[in-house]
Design an enzyme around this catalytic site. Structure first.
Site, PDB file in Angstrom:
ATOM      1  CE  LYS A  55      -0.959   1.994   3.308  1.00 46.28           C
ATOM      2  NZ  LYS A  55      -1.114   4.112   1.632  1.00 46.28           N
ATOM      3  CD  GLU A  62      12.736   0.909  10.396  1.00 46.08           C
ATOM      4  OE1 GLU A  62      13.093   1.176  10.581  1.00 46.08           O
ATOM      5  OE2 GLU A  62      12.898  -0.940  10.397  1.00 46.08           O
ATOM      6  CB  CYS A 117      12.887   8.964   9.000  1.00 48.47           C
ATOM      7  SG  CYS A 117      13.710   8.533   8.475  1.00 48.47           S
ATOM      8  CD  GLU A 120      10.045  13.334  11.835  1.00 49.04           C
ATOM      9  OE1 GLU A 120       8.934  12.603  12.477  1.00 49.04           O
ATOM     10  OE2 GLU A 120      10.776  12.528  11.729  1.00 49.04           O
TER      11      GLU A 120
HETATM   12  P1  NAD Z   1       1.716   8.968   7.853  1.00 48.36           P
HETATM   13  O1  NAD Z   1       2.246   7.815   8.876  1.00 48.36           O
HETATM   14  O2  NAD Z   1       0.825  10.159   7.895  1.00 48.36           O
HETATM   15  O3  NAD Z   1       1.460   7.799   6.394  1.00 48.36           O
HETATM   16  C1  NAD Z   1       2.298   6.904   6.143  1.00 48.36           C
HETATM   17  C2  NAD Z   1       1.792   5.100   5.719  1.00 48.36           C
HETATM   18  O4  NAD Z   1       0.880   5.458   6.577  1.00 48.36           O
HETATM   19  C3  NAD Z   1       0.853   6.052   4.432  1.00 48.36           C
HETATM   20  O5  NAD Z   1       0.687   5.501   3.137  1.00 48.36           O
HETATM   21  C4  NAD Z   1      -0.515   6.266   5.135  1.00 48.36           C
HETATM   22  O6  NAD Z   1      -1.592   6.351   3.478  1.00 48.36           O
HETATM   23  C5  NAD Z   1      -0.255   5.011   5.484  1.00 48.36           C
HETATM   24  N1  NAD Z   1      -1.726   5.853   6.798  1.00 48.36           N
HETATM   25  C6  NAD Z   1      -1.759   6.385   7.611  1.00 48.36           C
HETATM   26  N2  NAD Z   1      -3.164   6.846   8.387  1.00 48.36           N
HETATM   27  C7  NAD Z   1      -3.557   4.996   8.881  1.00 48.36           C
HETATM   28  C8  NAD Z   1      -3.928   4.376   9.168  1.00 48.36           C
HETATM   29  N3  NAD Z   1      -4.347   4.719  10.358  1.00 48.36           N
HETATM   30  N4  NAD Z   1      -3.769   3.046   9.573  1.00 48.36           N
HETATM   31  C9  NAD Z   1      -2.965   2.494   8.642  1.00 48.36           C
HETATM   32  N5  NAD Z   1      -2.352   3.367   7.496  1.00 48.36           N
HETATM   33  C10 NAD Z   1      -2.146   4.455   7.889  1.00 48.36           C
HETATM   34  O7  NAD Z   1       3.790   9.487   7.490  1.00 48.36           O
HETATM   35  P2  NAD Z   1       3.957  10.501   6.273  1.00 48.36           P
HETATM   36  O8  NAD Z   1       3.639  11.497   6.930  1.00 48.36           O
HETATM   37  O9  NAD Z   1       4.178   9.998   4.863  1.00 48.36           O
HETATM   38  O10 NAD Z   1       5.839   9.823   5.996  1.00 48.36           O
HETATM   39  C11 NAD Z   1       6.388  11.044   7.316  1.00 48.36           C
HETATM   40  C12 NAD Z   1       6.618  10.026   8.628  1.00 48.36           C
HETATM   41  O11 NAD Z   1       6.992   8.580   8.151  1.00 48.36           O
HETATM   42  C13 NAD Z   1       7.841  10.911   9.247  1.00 48.36           C
HETATM   43  O12 NAD Z   1       7.387  11.254  10.958  1.00 48.36           O
HETATM   44  C14 NAD Z   1       9.275  10.739   9.438  1.00 48.36           C
HETATM   45  O13 NAD Z   1      10.011  10.226  10.168  1.00 48.36           O
HETATM   46  C15 NAD Z   1       8.962   8.665   8.946  1.00 48.36           C
HETATM   47  N6  NAD Z   1       9.521   8.238   8.630  1.00 48.36           N
HETATM   48  C16 NAD Z   1      10.079   6.712   9.353  1.00 48.36           C
HETATM   49  C17 NAD Z   1      11.112   6.384   8.134  1.00 48.36           C
HETATM   50  C18 NAD Z   1      12.402   5.292   9.180  1.00 48.36           C
HETATM   51  O14 NAD Z   1      12.758   4.676   8.637  1.00 48.36           O
HETATM   52  N7  NAD Z   1      12.643   5.307  10.188  1.00 48.36           N
HETATM   53  C19 NAD Z   1      11.735   6.175   7.313  1.00 48.36           C
HETATM   54  C20 NAD Z   1      10.797   7.620   6.333  1.00 48.36           C
HETATM   55  C21 NAD Z   1      10.111   7.945   6.645  1.00 48.36           C
END
Ligand code: NAD
Length: 485
Positions: free
Chosen positions: A176, A250, A285, A384
């Site tokens: 997804k 992650e 991140c 963040e």
């Molecule tokens: P997000 O949590 O808003 O969304 C991530 C994914 O989850 C998307 O595909 C979204 O559609 C899905 N999603 C949203 N709500 C959901 C739910 N209730 N159940 C299941 N899936 C759901 O994050 P984002 O804004 O897309 O990404 C940015 C974040 O990701 C930042 O906090 C960043 O630090 C983190 N990040 C972490 C790493 C790592 O390796 N630790 C790497 C990249 C990004």
């Protein structure tokens, strides 16, 4: 406009259950650059059932690891062959500068997939162990159906880092992608199909929280692998707790760069411009957002950082000279802007940037910004930021630097900057985080078991540790051999 009308489920391009679509906007032009179907809960259900069938009765988990590795190499070759198209799609949907897309988002995923192919060939999955009670046969079996939920800031990279390992282990997957950046996943599905991956090993269901929630709650999923915010990660962990579905998370970060008193300030500023401001348009991140510097050197470093920030070329992501493109959405830019305003209101000084760059009113651009006089209790230091904003925090000494570095809910990464590598390494060991860089902070490596401590997650991506995320142990107790009569 680039568009697709079908979902990839069970090895076929199929019509979605509803007519809902995702319009993908370019963060630099605000125009729609792509349209794909939005998967509903019914589509997710079909995708999980296809992955389930492929796992329970299909060839993939029954192939040898070396046979799976051959397919993975063909997938990596396919990614290489379609690199230009992938670069185009990722740059236009994410706004990441084209040079960054080419290296980090298109080439690096190939390296991950090849790395897991190598691990599949070389990692022993069975052993005999002499136990107290006799001979034990221990084997590592694939965990089953994996649901992969991907963020917009590393679309293909996160997908390859997760699914390369899951596939190498013998798992099947439902992918997804994020609604902001779903386009490249369609190319990946075509590549997997052409590479001879059996039906149902990859199933593609782009969508937002609704599709994600349906995937997490589905009883046919054995393990969720998620990259995204800590808030969403917590919701996923709670849902997985109810069904006892496995999960690898992650999550977010809020890294500290500890600058020691002997560090060459010019080099530190040049390095931090990359790792705190420019890389991935600041939406990383592992961005080293909190710079901790001895009071005696704070003015020198702040000036150097501010000067370097003003030199950053901000603009069209398709221009190879661009270092920082736009933020992903207008809403996200608002959040970054609010955080800078909150910092200012709490007493921080904006030394560079702080607003929308002149001449870039179209698109969701934000200036590379340096905030000085920051206290670790301010909102801009606690949350963040996920934008091209760096905060400078003055410290008394090394001990205070370590204490402030660790005074955060996150534990993803950190860096130490010093003329003395051993001294830097010793300080690095005191930081509670999964990745530590010395005089650097943006090197990625498929062999690195990347992951977070504390609220930055519990999974590992890369290296054999990642393969083991997708394996589970089975032991067979073998009776002692009886002498033949
Ligand atoms: P997000 O949590 O808003 O969304 C991530 C994914 O989850 C998307 O595909 C979204 O559609 C899905 N999603 C949203 N709500 C959901 C739910 N209730 N159940 C299941 N899936 C759901 O994050 P984002 O804004 O897309 O990404 C940015 C974040 O990701 C930042 O906090 C960043 O630090 C983190 N990040 C972490 C790493 C790592 O390796 N630790 C790497 C990249 C990004």
């Amino acid at each position: 406009m680039w568009s697709k009308e079908s979902l990839f489920i069970g090895g076929k391009w199929v019509a979605p259950a509803t007519s809902r679509v995702i319009d993908v906007a370019s963060p630099s032009t605000e125009e729609v650059v792509g349209r794909v179907p939005e998967a509903s809960a019914a589509d997710v259900d079909r995708a999980v059932l296809a992955a389930r069938a492929a796992f329970d009765t299909g060839p993939w988990p029954r192939m040898t690891p070396a046979e799976r590795a051959d397919v993975l190499v063909r997938v990596a070759d396919g990614l290489a062959a379609r690199a230009d198209e992938l670069t185009q799609l990722i740059t236009s949907s994410s706004g990441l500068p084209i040079t960054v897309t080419q290296l980090a988002h298109v080439m690096m995923p190939q390296f991950y997939v090849r790395h897991y192919a190598d691990l599949a060939r070389t990692t022993p999955l069975e052993e005999y162990r002499a136990g107290l009670t006799g001979k034990l046969h221990i084997r590592q079996a694939p965990v089953g159906v994996v649901g992969a939920i991907i963020p917009w800031n590393i679309p293909l990279l996160a997908t390859a880092a997760k699914l390369g390992a899951a596939w190498a282990a013998g798992c099947t997957a439902v992918l997804k992608p994020s609604p902001e950046t779903p386009l490249d996943a369609f190319v990946l599905a075509e590549i997997c199909e052409a590479a001879g991956m059996p039906p149902g090993v990859l199933n593609l269901v782009p969508g937002g929280a609704e599709a994600g929630t349906a995937l997490v709650a589905h009883p046919g999923v054995d393990k969720i692998t998620f990259t995204g915010s800590t808030t969403t990660g917590r919701a996923i962990a709670e849902a997985c707790g109810r069904t006892l579905t496995g999960y690898a998370l992650e999550l977010g970060g809020n890294a500290a760069a500890i600058v020691l008193d002997d560090a060459p300030i010019g080099d530190v500023a040049a390095g931090l411009v990359q790792s705190a401001l420019a890389a991935n348009n600041g939406q990383a991140c592992i961005a080293q957002s909190r710079v901790l510097v001895p009071r005696s050197r704070a003015a020198e470093l702040t000036d150097a950082l501010a000067a370097a920030a003003r030199e950053i070329r901000v603009g069209d992501p398709f221009d190879p000279a661009t270092m920082v493109g736009p933020l992903i959405t207008s809403r996200h830019r608002e959040r970054v802007s609010d955080m800078v305003a909150a910092g200012r209101a709490e007493g921080a000084t904006v030394c560079a940037g702080g607003g929308v760059p002149a001449g870039l009113e179209r698109g969701w651009y934000f200036e590379p910004t340096v905030l000085a006089g920051v206290d670790n209790g301010m909102r801009v230091a606690r949350e963040e930021i996920f934008g091209p904003v760096v905060t400078v925090i003055e410290v008394r000494d090394e001990d205070e630097a370590v204490a402030i570095a660790n005074d955060t809910e996150y534990g993803l990464s950190g860096s130490v900057w010093s003329a003395d590598l051993e001294r830097a390494a010793a300080v690095g060991r005191r930081i509670a985080a999964g990745q530590i860089w010395l005089n650097d902070s943006f090197t990625l490596d498929p062999a690195c078991p990347f992951g977070g401590w504390k609220n930055s997650g519990n999974g590992r991506e890369g290296g054999p540790e990642c393969l083991h995320e997708y394996l589970q142990t089975q032991t067979t107790f073998r009776p002692a051999e009886r002498p033949q009569s």
